[in-house]
Design a protein around this motif. Structure first.
Motif, PDB file in Angstrom:
ATOM      1  N   VAL A  62     -13.704  76.191   6.877  1.00  0.00           N
ATOM      2  CA  VAL A  62     -12.084  75.647   7.021  1.00  0.00           C
ATOM      3  C   VAL A  62     -11.830  75.451   7.959  1.00  0.00           C
ATOM      4  CG1 VAL A  62      -9.698  76.574   7.272  1.00  0.00           C
ATOM      5  CG2 VAL A  62     -12.113  77.995   5.339  1.00  0.00           C
ATOM      6  N   GLN A  63     -11.832  74.432   8.411  1.00  0.00           N
ATOM      7  CA  GLN A  63     -11.577  73.551   9.301  1.00  0.00           C
ATOM      8  C   GLN A  63     -10.149  72.816   9.703  1.00  0.00           C
ATOM      9  OE1 GLN A  63     -13.737  69.706   8.703  1.00  0.00           O
ATOM     10  NE2 GLN A  63     -15.861  71.217   9.125  1.00  0.00           N
ATOM     11  N   VAL A  64      -9.285  72.412  10.633  1.00  0.00           N
ATOM     12  CA  VAL A  64      -7.444  71.747  10.637  1.00  0.00           C
ATOM     13  C   VAL A  64      -7.976  70.653  11.581  1.00  0.00           C
ATOM     14  CG1 VAL A  64      -5.627  72.469  11.945  1.00  0.00           C
ATOM     15  CG2 VAL A  64      -6.818  74.867  10.696  1.00  0.00           C
ATOM     16  N   ARG A  65      -8.036  69.537  11.060  1.00  0.00           N
ATOM     17  CA  ARG A  65      -8.186  68.620  11.404  1.00  0.00           C
ATOM     18  C   ARG A  65      -6.667  67.731  12.068  1.00  0.00           C
ATOM     19  NH1 ARG A  65     -12.822  65.829  10.393  1.00  0.00           N
ATOM     20  NH2 ARG A  65     -14.544  66.304   8.775  1.00  0.00           N
ATOM     21  N   VAL A  66      -7.221  67.661  12.873  1.00  0.00           N
ATOM     22  CA  VAL A  66      -6.017  66.500  14.511  1.00  0.00           C
ATOM     23  C   VAL A  66      -5.926  65.167  14.364  1.00  0.00           C
ATOM     24  CG1 VAL A  66      -4.494  66.607  15.751  1.00  0.00           C
ATOM     25  CG2 VAL A  66      -5.167  68.755  15.474  1.00  0.00           C
ATOM     26  N   GLU A  67      -5.400  64.656  13.120  1.00  0.00           N
ATOM     27  CA  GLU A  67      -6.160  63.104  13.244  1.00  0.00           C
ATOM     28  C   GLU A  67      -4.664  62.123  13.655  1.00  0.00           C
ATOM     29  OE1 GLU A  67      -7.181  61.796   9.589  1.00  0.00           O
ATOM     30  OE2 GLU A  67      -8.792  63.097   9.396  1.00  0.00           O
ATOM     31  N   LYS A  68      -5.569  61.022  14.847  1.00  0.00           N
ATOM     32  CA  LYS A  68      -3.576  60.292  15.564  1.00  0.00           C
ATOM     33  C   LYS A  68      -3.583  59.507  14.320  1.00  0.00           C
ATOM     34  CE  LYS A  68      -5.556  60.873  19.861  1.00  0.00           C
ATOM     35  NZ  LYS A  68      -6.345  60.085  21.766  1.00  0.00           N
ATOM     36  N   ARG A  69      -2.631  58.764  14.447  1.00  0.00           N
ATOM     37  CA  ARG A  69      -1.827  57.936  13.677  1.00  0.00           C
ATOM     38  C   ARG A  69      -0.890  56.552  14.293  1.00  0.00           C
ATOM     39  NH1 ARG A  69      -4.937  58.542   9.829  1.00  0.00           N
ATOM     40  NH2 ARG A  69      -4.703  59.952   8.640  1.00  0.00           N
ATOM     41  N   GLY A  70      -1.564  56.797  15.709  1.00  0.00           N
ATOM     42  CA  GLY A  70      -1.029  55.748  16.270  1.00  0.00           C
ATOM     43  C   GLY A  70       0.848  55.846  16.530  1.00  0.00           C
ATOM     44  N   ALA A  71       1.338  55.493  17.922  1.00  0.00           N
ATOM     45  CA  ALA A  71       2.760  55.176  18.234  1.00  0.00           C
ATOM     46  C   ALA A  71       3.414  56.573  18.505  1.00  0.00           C
ATOM     47  CB  ALA A  71       3.820  55.056  16.782  1.00  0.00           C
ATOM     48  N   GLY A  72       2.412  56.992  19.238  1.00  0.00           N
ATOM     49  CA  GLY A  72       2.201  59.000  19.422  1.00  0.00           C
ATOM     50  C   GLY A  72       2.080  60.089  18.625  1.00  0.00           C
ATOM     51  N   ARG A  73       2.205  59.524  17.081  1.00  0.00           N
ATOM     52  CA  ARG A  73       2.399  60.817  15.843  1.00  0.00           C
ATOM     53  C   ARG A  73       1.047  61.018  15.579  1.00  0.00           C
ATOM     54  NH1 ARG A  73       2.964  58.531  11.757  1.00  0.00           N
ATOM     55  NH2 ARG A  73       4.283  60.462  10.632  1.00  0.00           N
ATOM     56  N   SER A  74       0.358  62.047  15.150  1.00  0.00           N
ATOM     57  CA  SER A  74      -0.924  62.566  14.669  1.00  0.00           C
ATOM     58  C   SER A  74      -0.589  63.488  13.193  1.00  0.00           C
ATOM     59  CB  SER A  74      -1.441  63.395  15.767  1.00  0.00           C
ATOM     60  OG  SER A  74      -1.867  62.919  17.170  1.00  0.00           O
ATOM     61  N   GLU A  75      -0.968  63.505  12.560  1.00  0.00           N
ATOM     62  CA  GLU A  75      -1.507  64.185  11.241  1.00  0.00           C
ATOM     63  C   GLU A  75      -2.069  65.351  11.094  1.00  0.00           C
ATOM     64  OE1 GLU A  75      -1.947  63.394   7.067  1.00  0.00           O
ATOM     65  OE2 GLU A  75      -2.440  61.693   7.880  1.00  0.00           O
ATOM     66  N   ILE A  76      -1.755  66.264  10.644  1.00  0.00           N
ATOM     67  CA  ILE A  76      -3.077  67.696  10.397  1.00  0.00           C
ATOM     68  C   ILE A  76      -3.484  67.701   9.170  1.00  0.00           C
ATOM     69  CG2 ILE A  76      -2.765  70.146  11.352  1.00  0.00           C
ATOM     70  CD1 ILE A  76      -0.666  69.882  12.687  1.00  0.00           C
ATOM     71  N   LYS A  77      -4.732  68.263   9.134  1.00  0.00           N
ATOM     72  CA  LYS A  77      -4.364  68.453   7.647  1.00  0.00           C
ATOM     73  C   LYS A  77      -6.136  69.505   8.035  1.00  0.00           C
ATOM     74  CE  LYS A  77      -5.270  63.691   6.592  1.00  0.00           C
ATOM     75  NZ  LYS A  77      -6.351  62.335   5.613  1.00  0.00           N
ATOM     76  N   VAL A  78      -5.841  70.593   6.587  1.00  0.00           N
ATOM     77  CA  VAL A  78      -6.538  71.710   7.034  1.00  0.00           C
ATOM     78  C   VAL A  78      -7.284  71.940   5.787  1.00  0.00           C
ATOM     79  CG1 VAL A  78      -6.747  74.556   5.928  1.00  0.00           C
ATOM     80  CG2 VAL A  78      -4.756  72.918   7.548  1.00  0.00           C
ATOM     81  N   SER A  79      -8.313  71.768   5.702  1.00  0.00           N
ATOM     82  CA  SER A  79     -10.078  70.628   4.390  1.00  0.00           C
ATOM     83  C   SER A  79     -10.971  72.341   4.547  1.00  0.00           C
ATOM     84  CB  SER A  79     -10.348  70.266   3.973  1.00  0.00           C
ATOM     85  OG  SER A  79     -11.059  69.942   5.878  1.00  0.00           O
ATOM     86  N   ASP A  80     -11.557  72.947   3.534  1.00  0.00           N
ATOM     87  CA  ASP A  80     -12.534  73.203   3.392  1.00  0.00           C
ATOM     88  C   ASP A  80     -13.899  72.874   3.782  1.00  0.00           C
ATOM     89  OD1 ASP A  80     -13.096  71.879   0.997  1.00  0.00           O
ATOM     90  OD2 ASP A  80     -13.090  73.701  -0.247  1.00  0.00           O
ATOM     91  N   GLY A  81     -13.518  71.919   4.066  1.00  0.00           N
ATOM     92  CA  GLY A  81     -14.582  71.541   4.767  1.00  0.00           C
ATOM     93  C   GLY A  81     -15.556  70.140   3.350  1.00  0.00           C
ATOM     94  N   SER A  82     -14.800  69.786   2.371  1.00  0.00           N
ATOM     95  CA  SER A  82     -14.796  68.899   1.422  1.00  0.00           C
ATOM     96  C   SER A  82     -14.032  68.075   0.928  1.00  0.00           C
ATOM     97  CB  SER A  82     -16.030  69.571   0.307  1.00  0.00           C
ATOM     98  OG  SER A  82     -14.988  69.869  -0.336  1.00  0.00           O
ATOM     99  N   GLN A  83     -12.630  68.748   0.983  1.00  0.00           N
ATOM    100  CA  GLN A  83     -11.568  68.002   0.458  1.00  0.00           C
ATOM    101  C   GLN A  83     -10.484  69.144   1.209  1.00  0.00           C
ATOM    102  OE1 GLN A  83     -11.140  68.841  -3.223  1.00  0.00           O
ATOM    103  NE2 GLN A  83     -11.117  71.097  -3.764  1.00  0.00           N
ATOM    104  N   PRO A  84      -9.028  68.219   1.289  1.00  0.00           N
ATOM    105  CA  PRO A  84      -8.304  68.438   2.016  1.00  0.00           C
ATOM    106  C   PRO A  84      -7.419  69.402   1.372  1.00  0.00           C
ATOM    107  CG  PRO A  84      -8.149  65.808   2.370  1.00  0.00           C
ATOM    108  CD  PRO A  84      -9.415  66.182   0.802  1.00  0.00           C
ATOM    109  N   ILE A  85      -7.039  70.292   1.902  1.00  0.00           N
ATOM    110  CA  ILE A  85      -6.102  71.513   0.935  1.00  0.00           C
ATOM    111  C   ILE A  85      -4.688  71.920   1.824  1.00  0.00           C
ATOM    112  CG2 ILE A  85      -5.754  74.505   1.428  1.00  0.00           C
ATOM    113  CD1 ILE A  85      -8.676  74.076   1.908  1.00  0.00           C
ATOM    114  N   TRP A  86      -4.456  71.262   2.712  1.00  0.00           N
ATOM    115  CA  TRP A  86      -2.824  70.776   3.701  1.00  0.00           C
ATOM    116  C   TRP A  86      -2.870  69.681   4.669  1.00  0.00           C
ATOM    117  CZ3 TRP A  86      -0.293  71.711   8.308  1.00  0.00           C
ATOM    118  CH2 TRP A  86       0.554  71.405   7.943  1.00  0.00           C
ATOM    119  N   SER A  87      -1.299  69.282   4.450  1.00  0.00           N
ATOM    120  CA  SER A  87      -1.316  68.043   5.212  1.00  0.00           C
ATOM    121  C   SER A  87       0.011  67.796   5.503  1.00  0.00           C
ATOM    122  CB  SER A  87      -2.309  66.352   4.621  1.00  0.00           C
ATOM    123  OG  SER A  87      -1.452  66.112   3.833  1.00  0.00           O
ATOM    124  N   ALA A  88       0.079  68.009   6.574  1.00  0.00           N
ATOM    125  CA  ALA A  88       1.542  67.480   7.047  1.00  0.00           C
ATOM    126  C   ALA A  88       1.022  66.560   8.561  1.00  0.00           C
ATOM    127  CB  ALA A  88       2.222  68.170   7.912  1.00  0.00           C
TER     128      ALA A  88
END
Length: 333
Positions: free
Chosen positions: A307-333
């Motif tokens: 189970v992973q909580v990924r923080v990915e940069k989207r530019g302009a100081g914004r980032s996106e948080i995704k929770v996945s089980d290693g194969s597919q996203p479970i939740w993102s914001a």
């Protein structure tokens, strides 16, 4: 002089008593002798007056005559003994009176007797005082014995509390805190060495002096050389820190107070083999009901995390948080 007079008086009284006893015995013997003589005279008169009676006496049994003669002899001996006793008692009386001064002043004797009575009274009073002092002394001894037992009990209790004070006592309480912390640290070091042996058998943690609560590293490959923790490399220090973190998570009181463990980086300094050992240890900890969070950029580490909580940069100081089980996203914001 008082002792001589007392002895003389006693002897005089005893002699008088023996004299009176002997005189009474003599009078008794004389009376019995007189009765016997009167009886004999009467018998002789009767015999003279009567030839028949004389003939009867002549015809008397010789054995009876012998018995009468023996009885008369006994009476004579009793009279002689009584006379001898009277003489003996009189001699005793004379000897007793030899040391007695008839000219002794009665008033002087009375004064001596009064002085002796006063002295006796004083002595009796002193005896009473001494008896009371002995009673008080006995009471004091009993009280001292009870106090000795109480003192021994108090000393035993004092020894216990003194030992406690020597171990943990201080005005600010810091010695007790160090004592408890030392016990906790010793337990944690034992747990950490169990984990450290699985991660890297070369090293073993050792507790320093109980007063400073320090930790040292024992290098087994260097003949159990004791080293400071600052002498470790980055990867070695990470493994030691991981072992301590795992040990900390294993400490429990009434309930588990460490149920979530977060590890921030450090995995990039490990080789592949050591990284696998570290991940296996974390998975084992998770299997025991602990929550383990790992913050890392190491790709090999990311692949092992379910189970992973990924923080990915989207530019302009914004980032996106995704929770996945290693194969597919479970939740993102």
């Amino acid at each position: 002089m008082r002792e001589t007079k007392s002895a003389t008086d006693a002897a005089f009284q005893a002699a008088g008593a023996r004299r009176d006893e002997a005189a009474a015995g003599l009078e008794t013997a004389k009376g019995r002798n007189a009765l016997a003589e009167a009886a004999f005279d009467a018998a002789c008169l009767d015999i003279a007056r009567s030839s028949d009676q004389v003939a009867a006496l002549i015809a008397t049994d010789p054995a009876l005559s012998r018995a009468l003669r023996v009885r008369i002899a006994e009476i004579d001996r009793g009279v002689n003994d009584a006379g001898t006793a009277v003489l003996t008692r009189q001699n005793d009386l004379h000897r007793a009176l030899e040391g007695f001064d008839e000219t002794t002043d009665a008033e002087a004797l009375a004064a001596v007797v009064a002085a002796l009575a006063t002295e006796i009274g004083d002595l009796q009073q002193q005896i009473g005082v001494l008896v009371a002092a002995l009673a008080r002394d006995d009471g004091a001894r009993r009280a001292a014995a009870n106090l000795s037992a109480q003192i021994e009990t108090a000393k035993a209790e004092l020894a216990i509390w003194q030992a406690v004070d020597d171990a943990v006592g201080s005005a600010s309480g810091d010695r007790f805190r160090r004592f408890v912390q030392g016990i906790t640290l010793d337990h944690m070091v034992q747990l950490a060495n169990d984990h450290l042996h699985a991660l890297t058998p070369r090293y073993r943690l050792a507790q320093g002096a109980a007063s400073d609560l320090t930790l040292h590293i024992v290098d087994r490959d260097m003949g159990d050389e004791v080293r400071g923790t600052r002498s470790l490399s980055g990867g070695e220090r990470f493994l030691v820190s991981l072992a301590l973190a795992l040990a900390l998570s294993g400490l429990e009181g009434r309930s588990s107070f460490v149920d979530t463990l977060f590890i921030d980086e450090g995995f990039g300094s490990l080789d592949a083999e050591t990284l696998d050992l570290a991940v296996d240890a974390l998975e084992t900890l998770q299997g025991r009901g602990r929550k383990v969070g790992v913050i890392t950029h190491v790709a090999a580490m990311i692949e092992r995390i379910a189970v992973q909580v990924r923080v990915e940069k989207r530019g302009a100081g914004r980032s996106e948080i995704k929770v996945s089980d290693g194969s597919q996203p479970i939740w993102s914001a």
